[in-house]
Design a protein around this motif. Sequence first.
Motif, PDB file in Angstrom:
ATOM      1  N   GLN A 100      11.008  79.058  28.451  1.00 35.55           N
ATOM      2  CA  GLN A 100      11.938  79.714  29.372  1.00 35.55           C
ATOM      3  C   GLN A 100      11.480  81.162  29.506  1.00 35.55           C
ATOM      4  N   LEU A 101      11.326  81.634  30.739  1.00 38.55           N
ATOM      5  CA  LEU A 101      10.823  82.989  30.983  1.00 38.55           C
ATOM      6  C   LEU A 101      11.807  83.783  31.822  1.00 38.55           C
ATOM      7  N   HIS A 102      12.011  85.035  31.442  1.00 33.89           N
ATOM      8  CA  HIS A 102      12.767  85.986  32.262  1.00 33.89           C
ATOM      9  C   HIS A 102      11.845  87.148  32.602  1.00 33.89           C
ATOM     10  N   ILE A 103      11.811  87.525  33.882  1.00 33.45           N
ATOM     11  CA  ILE A 103      10.979  88.649  34.304  1.00 33.45           C
ATOM     12  C   ILE A 103      11.603  89.291  35.541  1.00 33.45           C
ATOM     13  N   ILE A 179      11.977  77.908  34.066  1.00 33.29           N
ATOM     14  CA  ILE A 179      11.779  76.866  33.048  1.00 33.29           C
ATOM     15  C   ILE A 179      10.445  76.196  33.350  1.00 33.29           C
ATOM     16  N   TRP A 180       9.509  76.355  32.450  1.00 40.93           N
ATOM     17  CA  TRP A 180       8.151  75.816  32.622  1.00 40.93           C
ATOM     18  C   TRP A 180       7.930  74.680  31.637  1.00 40.93           C
ATOM     19  N   THR A 197      11.187  74.929  37.188  1.00 41.57           N
ATOM     20  CA  THR A 197      12.451  75.282  37.826  1.00 41.57           C
ATOM     21  C   THR A 197      12.510  76.803  37.892  1.00 41.57           C
ATOM     22  N   VAL A 198      12.906  77.340  39.051  1.00 42.55           N
ATOM     23  CA  VAL A 198      12.958  78.798  39.226  1.00 42.55           C
ATOM     24  C   VAL A 198      14.306  79.201  39.809  1.00 42.55           C
ATOM     25  N   LEU A 199      14.963  80.131  39.127  1.00 41.97           N
ATOM     26  CA  LEU A 199      16.130  80.820  39.670  1.00 41.97           C
ATOM     27  C   LEU A 199      15.680  82.209  40.089  1.00 41.97           C
ATOM     28  N   PHE A 200      15.919  82.565  41.337  1.00 44.09           N
ATOM     29  CA  PHE A 200      15.479  83.820  41.936  1.00 44.09           C
ATOM     30  C   PHE A 200      16.729  84.623  42.274  1.00 44.09           C
ATOM     31  N   ASN A 201      16.961  85.707  41.528  1.00 42.17           N
ATOM     32  CA  ASN A 201      18.199  86.474  41.671  1.00 42.17           C
ATOM     33  C   ASN A 201      19.431  85.578  41.562  1.00 42.17           C
ATOM     34  N   GLY A 202      19.349  84.612  40.635  1.00 47.19           N
ATOM     35  CA  GLY A 202      20.463  83.709  40.390  1.00 47.19           C
ATOM     36  C   GLY A 202      20.560  82.538  41.338  1.00 47.19           C
ATOM     37  N   PHE A 246       7.117  95.808  37.040  1.00 44.18           N
ATOM     38  CA  PHE A 246       7.817  94.776  36.279  1.00 44.18           C
ATOM     39  C   PHE A 246       8.610  95.443  35.161  1.00 44.18           C
ATOM     40  N   ARG A 247       9.623  94.739  34.653  1.00 44.20           N
ATOM     41  CA  ARG A 247      10.362  95.192  33.489  1.00 44.20           C
ATOM     42  C   ARG A 247      11.054  93.997  32.823  1.00 44.20           C
ATOM     43  N   ASN A 248      11.547  94.233  31.621  1.00 43.43           N
ATOM     44  CA  ASN A 248      12.426  93.282  30.940  1.00 43.43           C
ATOM     45  C   ASN A 248      11.844  91.863  30.936  1.00 43.43           C
ATOM     46  N   ILE A 249      10.683  91.694  30.305  1.00 44.58           N
ATOM     47  CA  ILE A 249       9.984  90.408  30.274  1.00 44.58           C
ATOM     48  C   ILE A 249      10.154  89.783  28.896  1.00 44.58           C
ATOM     49  N   TRP A 250      10.727  88.590  28.860  1.00 43.05           N
ATOM     50  CA  TRP A 250      10.848  87.880  27.581  1.00 43.05           C
ATOM     51  C   TRP A 250      10.702  86.384  27.801  1.00 43.05           C
ATOM     52  N   VAL A 251      10.377  85.688  26.713  1.00 50.44           N
ATOM     53  CA  VAL A 251      10.118  84.254  26.787  1.00 50.44           C
ATOM     54  C   VAL A 251      10.728  83.563  25.567  1.00 50.44           C
TER      55      VAL A 251
END
Length: 254
Positions: A100-103, A179-180, A197-202, A246-251
Amino acid sequence: MKYKVILSALLTGTAFIANAQNKPEDTEKWEPVPKVVTAGKTTSDAPSDAIVLFDGKTGLSEWKDVASGGDAKWDVKGDVLTVNKSSGNIETKKSFGSYQLHIEWKVPANITGTGQGRGNSGVFLASIGKGDAGYELQVLDSYNNKTYVNGMAGSIYKQFIPLANPTKPPGVWNTYDVIWTAPTFDGDNVKTPARVTVLFNGVLVENNIELLGPTQYIGTPAYRKAHGPSPIKLQAHGDKSEPLSFRNIWVREL
């Protein structure tokens, strides 16, 4: 026909009797117990089990230059990471399977150019070689900026069109939550294709789609060579527009 009706009634009665003999606890599962994860204060904040790839506190310690394998040379100012186009792509030092990735990303308010030449970058969900080898989730200024739809923000580049276009105006931060599911192989033959699966701005823009293979700029994508866990790569695109950030990148590994 009447025999079928009688048989159906008998079977239904048998099932009813069997269920009547069962107890509620027969279908209760007590193991395995899910691990406790402390959620972030907001949906953007990294949860307790996440690997923080960039938050401004540790610089680019989690990243390396793709071409040389040396130190990443993008520009860090506070909690913002800005593309250095002259230095090329960067990728994580660590490799990942499914995750799961957030960027978060933003094109500058003074962005210029049109089409693919306006705020172009990419998040390669699995980097499988030098340059742009891998599976690309497109990053682009798609706010009132016309281009081919399988190359706009939220697309799996040159493969899948996003279900919607929730891109925010230049100067405003956008968010991808991904979600990869990594592909698996039998020799060099794909066994289970990659899914994303990609959520783009929710907003859901890619719904558990099955990728055709790694990104192919020219021609049809296909799985041609096996690979295992891979780094996550960020693209320094060669267009002439102002560099994005970019900012706030976590996995979270799955």
